[in-house]
Design an enzyme around this catalytic site. Structure first.
Site, PDB file in Angstrom:
ATOM      1  N   CYS A 247       1.203  23.025  29.405  1.00 41.10           N
ATOM      2  CA  CYS A 247       2.474  22.753  28.738  1.00 41.10           C
ATOM      3  C   CYS A 247       2.927  21.311  28.973  1.00 41.10           C
ATOM      4  CB  CYS A 247       3.514  23.784  29.170  1.00 41.10           C
ATOM      5  SG  CYS A 247       4.868  23.968  27.986  1.00 41.10           S
TER       6      CYS A 247
ATOM      7  N   HIS B 129       0.860  28.832  27.760  1.00 40.87           N
ATOM      8  CA  HIS B 129       1.083  29.422  29.080  1.00 40.87           C
ATOM      9  C   HIS B 129       0.031  30.493  29.380  1.00 40.87           C
ATOM     10  CE1 HIS B 129       5.206  27.796  30.052  1.00 40.87           C
ATOM     11  NE2 HIS B 129       5.071  27.461  28.775  1.00 40.87           N
TER      12      HIS B 129
ATOM     13  N   GLU C 248      -0.683  31.877  32.125  1.00 43.36           N
ATOM     14  CA  GLU C 248      -0.322  32.842  33.174  1.00 43.36           C
ATOM     15  C   GLU C 248       0.195  34.151  32.593  1.00 43.36           C
ATOM     16  OE1 GLU C 248       3.335  31.389  31.765  1.00 43.36           O
ATOM     17  OE2 GLU C 248       1.617  30.218  32.446  1.00 43.36           O
TER      18      GLU C 248
END
Length: 380
Positions: free
Chosen positions: A264, A354, A356
Site C-alpha cells: 500500500c 492488503h 494480510e
C-alpha cells in the site's frame, strides 16, 4: 471535531460535500461535527477492520452496502487500538447485532470512541456522486452543530485537503515493539510502521518471523540495529509525495541489497525510491473485492484495498532505475492502475493492496511466502 455522546439515536444530521451537495438523515454514533475526505468502501463485510485501519485517518467512509452493523463489535478483530475514520456514513444500521462474538453494537462503539456518523441517507446516490465527481472534503453535522447549509459548506471548504497531507507519523507507533515468531524463529524483519495493521506482523509471525515494528521516523541506523534479514514498509494514510524520510530510508535499504517488501503506502514509497512519480486517484480503491492480476503468473486475485494515491510507472516496459531494472508486477483489472512493483536485479517488491486479508479474501497470502523466499535466497 466536536462531539457529544448523548442523544445520537434521535438527533437529526446533515452531510455536506465541498461541491455543495447535501444529504439529511439521523445521527449514528456520536453527535457533533467532523470533517474529512469523503470516500466509499465497497466491502459488504469487515467494517470493524475498516474502521480501525490507520490508513483511513482523516477520511469519512461511506459504506456502499446498505446494511451495516449486523454482527456488532468484538474485541478480537480490530486492526489497531482505536477507530481511525473521521466519520462514518451508512444507510440502514442494524437494529440488533447478532453474532456469537459480538460484545456491543457498532453504534455503541462509535459513540464510545467519539466518531460522528450519519445514517438513513441514500448511500447509493452518494457513492454514484463520488464516482462522478471524485473524492472530496465533507462534513457531518448533527444535533446543535447543525446550521444553515451555507455556513456548513463554508466550514467544509476550510478543512484541509488530502493532497499534500503528511499523516503517517500521526498514526504510527512512537516506540519500537516486537511481535515474536510463532513456533521456531527463522528470520528477523524490521517493519517500518507508516500505519500498520495488526494482522500484518501476525501473518509474518505465522511464518517464523520475529517482527520489530519501528516508528515512521526510524533512521536507517535504527533499522539495521535489529540485524534484519528483511525490511518491510507498511500501509498508511496521506500523500506519498510528502514521505521524503521513508523514501530516503528505503533507498538506503535498496543500496544494501536487503530483501524488501512493501504494501500500500509502502508500494508508493518504493515507486518514489525508484524514481517514479505518484498521483491522486479520482476516487481511489477501497473494499475487499478488487480484481488484480499477477502479471508473472496471469492469475487474477480478488483483493482488499484502501488507497487514494497510485504509482505512475509504465505498464508496457521494463524500466531502468538507480537500483537496476524494475517492472510493474500487478495491475488492477478495473482501471489498469499499478498494483505492484518488483526489481529484477535486487530482492525487492511491493503491492498496492492488503495481502494480510483483514478483512478480505486470502488470495494474496502467497506474497508473505514470496518475502520469506527472498530472505531464504539471501541467506543461502
Amino acid at each position: 471535531m466536536t462531539i457529544s455522546t448523548r442523544g445520537a439515536a434521535k438527533a437529526p444530521a446533515v452531510l455536506v460535500l465541498e461541491d455543495g451537495r447535501a444529504f439529511r438523515g439521523r445521527a449514528y454514533g456520536a453527535v457533533g461535527e467532523t470533517f474529512g475526505e469523503a470516500v466509499f468502501s465497497t466491502g459488504m463485510t469487515g467494517y470493524q477492520e475498516t474502521l480501525t485501519d490507520p490508513s483511513y485517518h482523516r477520511q469519512v467512509v461511506v459504506m456502499t452496502a446498505p446494511h451495516v452493523g449486523n454482527t456488532g463489535v468484538n474485541d478480537e478483530d480490530p486492526e489497531s487500538k482505536r477507530i481511525w475514520v473521521s466519520g462514518y456514513v451508512v444507510r440502514d444500521p442494524a437494529r440488533t447485532p447478532s453474532n456469537w462474538r459480538s460484545k456491543r453494537s457498532l453504534d455503541e462503539e462509535l459513540t464510545a470512541q467519539g466518531v460522528v456518523g450519519i445514517s438513513g441517507i441514500d448511500t447509493r446516490a452518494l457513492t454514484r456522486h463520488l464516482r462522478e465527481r471524485g473524492a472530496m472534503r465533507v462534513g457531518i453535522f448533527s444535533g446543535n452543530a447543525i446550521a444553515d447549509e451555507g455556513t456548513l459548506l463554508a466550514r467544509v471548504r476550510q478543512a484541509p485537503e488530502m493532497s499534500g497531507a503528511d499523516l503517517s507519523a500521526e498514526v504510527a507507533t512512537k516506540e519500537t515493539y516486537v511481535v515474536p515468531a510463532i513456533g521456531t524463529k527463522k528470520f528477523t524483519v524490521a517493519a517500518i510502521d507508516l500505519g500498520i495493521k495488526g494482522m500484518t506482523p501476525h501473518r509474518m509471525a505465522e511464518r517464523g518471523i520475529e517482527v520489530h515494528v519501528l516508528p515512521a521516523t526510524a533512521t536507517l541506523e535504527e533499522v539495521y540495529a535489529v540485524a534484519p534479514d528483511g525490511v518491510f514498509f507498511s500501509n498508511g494514510p496521506g500523500d506519498p509525495s510528502t514521505a521524503d524520510h521513508p523514501v530516503s530510508v528505503m533507498r538506503g535499504v535498496l543500496e544494501r541489497g536487503t530483501p524488501l517488501f512493501g504494501i500500500c503506502f509502502g508500494n508508493q514509497i518504493l515507486g518514489r525510491a525508484l524514481g517514479f512519480g505518484t498521483y491522486k486517484l479520482k476516487y481511489g480503491h477501497r473494499g475487499i473485492n478488487q480484481p488484480v492480476q499477477d502479471r508473472s503468473t496471469g492469475k487474477v486475485e480478488v483483493t482488499a484495498h484502501n488507497h487514494g494515491f497510485a504509482v505512475d510507472a509504465p505498464l508496457d516496459k521494463v524500466s531502468d532505475t538507480a537500483y537496476g531494472r524494475a517492472e510493474v508486477s500487478h495491475v488492477c483489472l478495473n482501471d489498469q492502475v499499478v498494483e505492484g512493483l518488483q526489481l529484477l536485479d535486487r530482492p525487492a517488491f511491493s503491492v498496492q493492496y492488503h495481502p494480510e486479508a483483514a478483512a478480505g479474501p486470502h488470495d494474496a497470502a502467497y506474497l508473505f511466502d514470496r518475502f520469506v523466499s527472498l530472505m531464504e535466497g539471501q541467506r543461502a
